[in-house]
Design an enzyme around this catalytic site. Structure first.
Site, PDB file in Angstrom:
ATOM      1  N   GLY A 210       0.770  -1.205  -0.154  1.00 33.02           N
ATOM      2  CA  GLY A 210      -0.026  -0.037   0.038  1.00 33.02           C
ATOM      3  C   GLY A 210       0.709   1.101  -0.012  1.00 33.02           C
ATOM      4  O   GLY A 210       1.980   1.163  -0.251  1.00 33.02           O
ATOM      5  N   LYS A 211       0.299   2.200   0.208  1.00 28.67           N
ATOM      6  CA  LYS A 211       0.774   3.444   0.166  1.00 28.67           C
ATOM      7  C   LYS A 211       1.999   3.914   1.087  1.00 28.67           C
ATOM      8  O   LYS A 211       2.807   4.579   0.868  1.00 28.67           O
ATOM      9  CB  LYS A 211      -0.258   4.747   0.477  1.00 28.67           C
ATOM     10  N   ARG A 212       2.111   3.061   2.199  1.00 22.88           N
ATOM     11  CA  ARG A 212       3.027   3.164   3.097  1.00 22.88           C
ATOM     12  C   ARG A 212       4.238   2.223   2.893  1.00 22.88           C
ATOM     13  O   ARG A 212       5.145   2.139   3.752  1.00 22.88           O
ATOM     14  CB  ARG A 212       2.603   2.703   4.707  1.00 22.88           C
ATOM     15  N   HIS A 213       4.419   1.748   1.852  1.00 18.17           N
ATOM     16  CA  HIS A 213       5.516   0.819   1.242  1.00 18.17           C
ATOM     17  C   HIS A 213       6.700   1.524   0.420  1.00 18.17           C
ATOM     18  O   HIS A 213       7.110   1.063  -0.303  1.00 18.17           O
ATOM     19  CB  HIS A 213       5.064  -0.450   0.836  1.00 18.17           C
ATOM     20  N   GLY A 214       6.639   2.816   0.807  1.00 22.38           N
ATOM     21  CA  GLY A 214       7.369   3.549  -0.538  1.00 22.38           C
ATOM     22  C   GLY A 214       7.121   3.753  -1.786  1.00 22.38           C
ATOM     23  O   GLY A 214       6.013   3.778  -2.225  1.00 22.38           O
TER      24      GLY A 214
END
Length: 493
Positions: A248-252
């Site tokens: 998701g968005k939090r994976h860089g």
RNA sequence: GCCCCCAUCGUCUAGUCUGGUUAGGACACAGGCCUUUCAAGCCUGGUACAUGGGUUCAAAUCCCGUUGGGGGCACCA
């Protein structure tokens, strides 16, 4: 049966690599079956709408070469393909269900819903609507007041659907919420819109992430309410980040656009994604597959059921494989934008710059992992280099004086060359090393530092040629000054 | 909390359906060769069937439990 599959993104963000893997599966399947690949935009959430998301979605698919047969910019017989342009259809369908007694109007306030959900959670139950409006007589909630339309989910029984990869999956209806079909703003929810559209667009196979499995029974109930036949469901495993969580968005860097900017080739990315959760099976040991091979060989039966962790290592390797087998002219064309973005060369490329680029391409071809790597690898050719520290100019087991002697000799050698080309440099430089009593590596190392400003560079003689005679001699002179200054400082001390 | 899905090297996976393999390949890692640095290339090596019970002459493979991981439970998609 005519195969019709779709990618139905919501323009609430940029397409990320996990979703795109599923798009690749759909696209390969459609192409192989000579079916249709439909792009449909699910923009029913007014609040999370992102202005340029649609453009980025289209750009990303185009860049990857995942072309769609019907959808925005393409038209088709089942349009419009943007849900916000189909609102009347959903409203009409929702009303149909109300009049059939399969759905009902609900005017419960957000506050009430929050309260009952919290209470249920406190009891350890799955939070869901308590059905207050469900049991009211028809017409109790007026069509004119603010309300939603909910599906009347059977209180008992079991809903089962078939998944191609997992077989039958069942859930008790008692565990299903009376889901909202039409929101109070007149927009449909995902559940209603997707069923209506998949049906009206004659989608044959719904292939999507297995995070949708738990909500599929809800949709089966909608199909049943309408008396429609559901499509064939294929739930594919999710793509996880290195931490083992849903990507998701939090994976860089996970959006397709970021991969493009980072210098990955679309054909490598497609190849890599196709192999993430799918393999040809049957002992096949090939890893690099052309687009045509993937289309020919893709099969649903070999999709793995376990989620796959996305790791850059293999993608990097694969990208390098594609770069290495590319023709030099093509690689040149592909590298130019990266040199330009870094501000190393002009836009458009000046005619006099091209010969230098042509020198560099074969030198970097087997050294690139991504196209963007060319920037760090060749920047010394296009911009001035910092004055090297004296340690960089003195080879292992050498004295400063020896280095100075070597630098001066190289200046004379390169300054006197008739042809300023690698073939004319190598033999004389090797002879020179011998005369100076140095190993070739010792000599080349200090020259490399002097001319490129780096301890690691593309092959030395090609690099020197790319820098050019004049600037090479200037950099050697700078090196000379550094060494002389150091010798004098040492004497003075 | 409840429900659903999943389980082979560190990672991607073949093999599972139709039990009998020295459990194969790729990436990564280690060592070597090559070599002007770095790469690339070539060679070699280590590393896996989560666990406990069945069924069977025989289980990675079939069945059940456990554990572990993931996902879902919105007027989001």
């Amino acid at each position: 049966m005519t195969v019709r599959v779709r990618f139905a993104p919501s323009p609430t963000g940029y397409p990320h690599i996990g979703n795109v893997r599923t798009v690749v599966f759909n696209w390969l399947f459609a192409r192989q079956q000579h079916g249709a690949f439909v792009l449909r935009i699910e923009d029913t959430d007014q609040e999370r709408f992102v202005r340029d998301a649609l453009r980025v979605i289209e750009d990303s698919l185009q860049w990857l070469g995942l072309d769609w047969d019907e959808g925005p910019g393409k038209g088709g017989n089942c349009g419009p393909y943007v849900q916000s342009q189909r609102l009347q259809i959903y409203q009409q369908k929702a009303e149909e269900l109300v009049s059939m007694g399969k759905a009902y109007r609900c005017n419960c306030s957000q506050e009430r819903l929050d309260t009952i959900r919290e209470a249920m959670r406190a009891e350890g139950k799955t939070p869901m609507y308590d059905g207050l409006c469900r049991d009211k007589p028809a017409g109790a909630v007026s069509k004119d007041e603010s309300h939603v339309i909910r599906l009347k989910v059977p209180r008992e029984g079991i809903t089962t659907f078939h998944d191609v990869l997992r077989g039958d999956i069942s859930i008790e209806n008692a565990l299903l919420d009376d889901q909202i079909l039409l929101k109070s703003d007149g927009f449909p929810t995902y559940h209603l819109a997707v069923v209506v559209d998949d049906h009206m667009m004659q989608i044959s196979h719904v292939m999507r992430g297995d995070d949708w499995i738990p909500s599929t029974p809800k949709r089966i109930l909608i199909y049943q309410a309408f008396g429609w036949t559901p499509p064939i469901f294929i739930h594919v495993p999710l793509v996880l980040g290195a931490d083992g969580k849903k990507l998701g968005k939090r994976h860089g860097a996970t959006s397709v656009d970021e991969f493009r900017r980072a210098g990955y080739l679309p054909e490598a990315l497609v190849n890599f994604l196709a192999l993430l959760g799918w393999s040809p099976g049957e002992g096949e040991q090939q890893e690099i597959f052309s687009r045509e091979e993937l289309i020919a060989r893709f099969d649903i039966a070999h999709i793995n059921l376990a989620p796959a962790v996305f790791s850059y290592d293999k993608l990097d390797w694969m990208n390098g494989q594609y770069i290495r087998k590319m023709g030099e002219e093509e690689l040149l064309e592909r590298l130019i934008p990266y040199w330009q973005d870094a501000g190393l060369i002009e836009t458009p490329v000046a005619t006099e710059t091209l010969p230098t680029l042509r020198i560099l391409v074969p030198l970097v071809q087997e050294r690139l992992t991504t196209l963007r790597d060319v920037v760090a690898l060749t920047d010394f050719v296009f911009q001035e280099v910092a004055e090297p520290p004296v340690e960089a100019l003195v080879g292992k087991a050498m004295t400063v004086e020896q280095s100075l002697e070597a630098i001066l000799a190289v200046q004379r050698l390169l300054g006197g060359l008739v042809q300023f080309a690698p073939d004319s440099m190598e033999e004389p430089m090797r002879s020179l090393a011998k005369e100076l009593g140095l190993k070739p590596g010792q000599l080349f190392g200090i020259v490399r530092n002097a001319v490129t400003g780096k301890a690691v560079s593309p092959p030395l003689f090609g690099s020197i040629q790319a820098v050019g005679r004049e600037r090479t001699l200037k950099r050697l002179e700078t090196a000379e000054h550094v060494l002389v200054a150091h010798i004098e400082a040492t004497k003075a001390a």
